[in-house]
Design an enzyme around this catalytic site. Structure first.
Site, PDB file in Angstrom:
ATOM      1  CE1 TYR A 100      -6.650   2.212  -7.027  1.00  0.00           C
ATOM      2  CE2 TYR A 100      -6.453   4.523  -5.411  1.00  0.00           C
ATOM      3  CZ  TYR A 100      -5.729   3.552  -6.053  1.00  0.00           C
ATOM      4  OH  TYR A 100      -4.624   3.428  -5.881  1.00  0.00           O
ATOM      5  CG  HIS A 167      -2.727   4.565 -11.270  1.00  0.00           C
ATOM      6  ND1 HIS A 167      -4.579   4.522 -10.656  1.00  0.00           N
ATOM      7  CD2 HIS A 167      -2.726   3.159 -10.735  1.00  0.00           C
ATOM      8  CE1 HIS A 167      -4.803   3.529  -9.799  1.00  0.00           C
ATOM      9  NE2 HIS A 167      -3.671   3.063  -9.715  1.00  0.00           N
ATOM     10  CB  SER A 246       0.170  -4.450  -1.684  1.00  0.00           C
ATOM     11  OG  SER A 246      -1.346  -3.940  -2.518  1.00  0.00           O
ATOM     12  CG  LEU A 248       0.355  -5.693   5.566  1.00  0.00           C
ATOM     13  CD1 LEU A 248      -0.720  -4.988   6.664  1.00  0.00           C
ATOM     14  CD2 LEU A 248       1.565  -5.507   6.737  1.00  0.00           C
ATOM     15  NE  ARG A 250      -3.115  -6.742  -4.341  1.00  0.00           N
ATOM     16  CZ  ARG A 250      -1.861  -6.510  -5.421  1.00  0.00           C
ATOM     17  NH1 ARG A 250      -0.372  -7.069  -4.729  1.00  0.00           N
ATOM     18  NH2 ARG A 250      -1.289  -5.869  -6.488  1.00  0.00           N
ATOM     19  CG  PHE A 252      -0.376 -13.661   2.037  1.00  0.00           C
ATOM     20  CD1 PHE A 252      -0.955 -15.062   1.821  1.00  0.00           C
ATOM     21  CD2 PHE A 252       1.289 -14.056   2.463  1.00  0.00           C
ATOM     22  CE1 PHE A 252       0.156 -16.273   1.878  1.00  0.00           C
ATOM     23  CE2 PHE A 252       1.326 -14.946   2.512  1.00  0.00           C
ATOM     24  CZ  PHE A 252       0.685 -16.260   2.565  1.00  0.00           C
TER      25      PHE A 252
END
Length: 372
Positions: A100, A167, A246, A248, A250, A252
């Site tokens: 990140y 990851h 994620s 939510l 991303r 949306f």
């Protein structure tokens, strides 16, 4: 539904929610830094089992978007304030990764958490090659894992990592070698617990046989229910926790994204994802409408309904919604206090299960790197 519902929650409140701080009132004394350390909270969950378990807040904070893949990058002081406000509100579970930024998010999280390091659970990840500031394929060789851990320890200003994930599963490196390397790092005291991200049931079993896993982190939300096929069942069988990223979708499922939303393509992966194309957004809007219809009479926003639904699936599921805004942080964390009746949960699940989601979540290489 517009963003009005989301903003209005903060003014109107909700009868079914406990007032902020959302995860329980803090009664701890001030630390030497002049900040409150987390006190005992009523909303807690356990990831993993036995000696490989960790106790965490029922929702964590995904910190990626403060540095990476979410169009704009807030002022550093704003992000640090958000992380520290999350601590005051009872969050003890924070997620980052060397990828990140790359690197910059770990540095940010390390600085923000330094005053209360021993009171929180810090998660980071290895598994990518990083060249010239860009992700360049996978790399989970033992030498790479050890090098990433050393760099992450420095970035995070700590001498141990609470939960270290692979990851993405690297098909070029046997899972037994990956798990064995992490096992050695645990024996050395540099890592405390092991996890995988976007791994298949078969990979989970291979890793767990060498070094027991504490958590699996994969995308899981009302828009992405793939883990229900076999991964969640495997976790339950083996006593492994599950961490939805994620949750939510991303943003949306907050109702804040529509077909006219503009992204910064230089720092956002959503323009490349099929579900965030204008036609798909319009087609999938029925999901936001369903959550709004369910949530409105209960004083809940779509985001709160979506997060509460995830929490209701299993007691060992701990979502990590990300945000850069204090108002949304409070809204998200308040979902931990939502208690659906059995009938409400059945009604909601039946409604959303009838909705066909348009658009794949990933394509190309990104798709090939999941569920291995």
């Amino acid at each position: 539904m517009s963003g009005q519902n989301r903003r209005g929650f903060l003014k109107a409140g909700a009868a079914t929610l406990v007032a902020a701080p959302a995860l329980g009132a803090s009664s701890a004394a001030l630390t030497g830094t002049g900040r409150q350390a987390p006190a005992a909270r009523h909303a807690r969950r356990t990831l993993g089992s036995g000696a490989h378990s960790i106790d965490v807040s029922s929702l964590g904070l995904g910190c990626m978007g403060m540095s990476y893949h979410r169009s704009f990058i807030p002022e550093r002081s704003v992000s640090i304030a958000a992380i520290r406000r999350a601590i005051d509100m009872g969050v003890t579970f924070f997620d980052t990764a060397e990828a990140y930024g790359p690197y910059t998010n770990e540095v940010l999280v390390g600085e923000a958490l330094a005053p209360v390091r021993k009171d929180v659970v810090v998660c980071t990840k290895f598994g990518f090659n990083i060249q010239n500031g860009q992700l360049a394929g996978l790399n989970s060789t033992p030498a790479q894992i050890r090098a990433v851990v050393e760099r992450s320890l420095k970035s995070l200003k700590t001498d141990y990592i609470d939960l270290l994930y692979q990851h993405r599963v690297d098909p070029a490196v046997p899972m037994e070698d990956v798990a064995g390397t992490v096992k050695d790092l645990i024996a050395a005291g540099k890592v405390r617990h092991f996890g995988l991200s976007e791994a298949s049931a078969a990979s989970i079993r291979k890793a767990h046989a060498v070094q027991p896993l504490t958590a699996i982190q994969s995308e899981y939300s009302l828009m992405t229910r793939g883990p229900e096929v076999d991964v969640l069942k495997t976790c339950e069988e083996l006593g492994i926790g599950f961490v939805p990223y994620s949750p939510l979708s991303r943003a949306f499922l907050t109702g804040f994204i529509n077909q006219n939303t503009k992204y910064n393509a230089a720092n956002d992966n959503r323009p490349t994802l099929p579900r965030y194309q204008p036609d798909a957004i319009k087609a999938n809007w029925v999901m936001v409408e369903a959550l709004s219809e369910f949530g409105n009479p209960r004083g809940l926003t779509p985001a709160q309904v979506a997060l509460a639904w995830l929490l209701a699936q299993k007691p060992w599921i701990v979502p990590i919604p990300g945000t850069t805004k204090l108002a949304h942080l409070q809204e998200n964390l308040a979902s931990a206090d939502v208690a659906f009746t059995a009938e409400e949960l059945r009604e909601l699940t039946e409604t959303v299960s009838k909705i066909t989601i348009i658009g794949d979540r990933y394509t190309g290489t990104q798709s090939q790197q999941t569920n291995r």
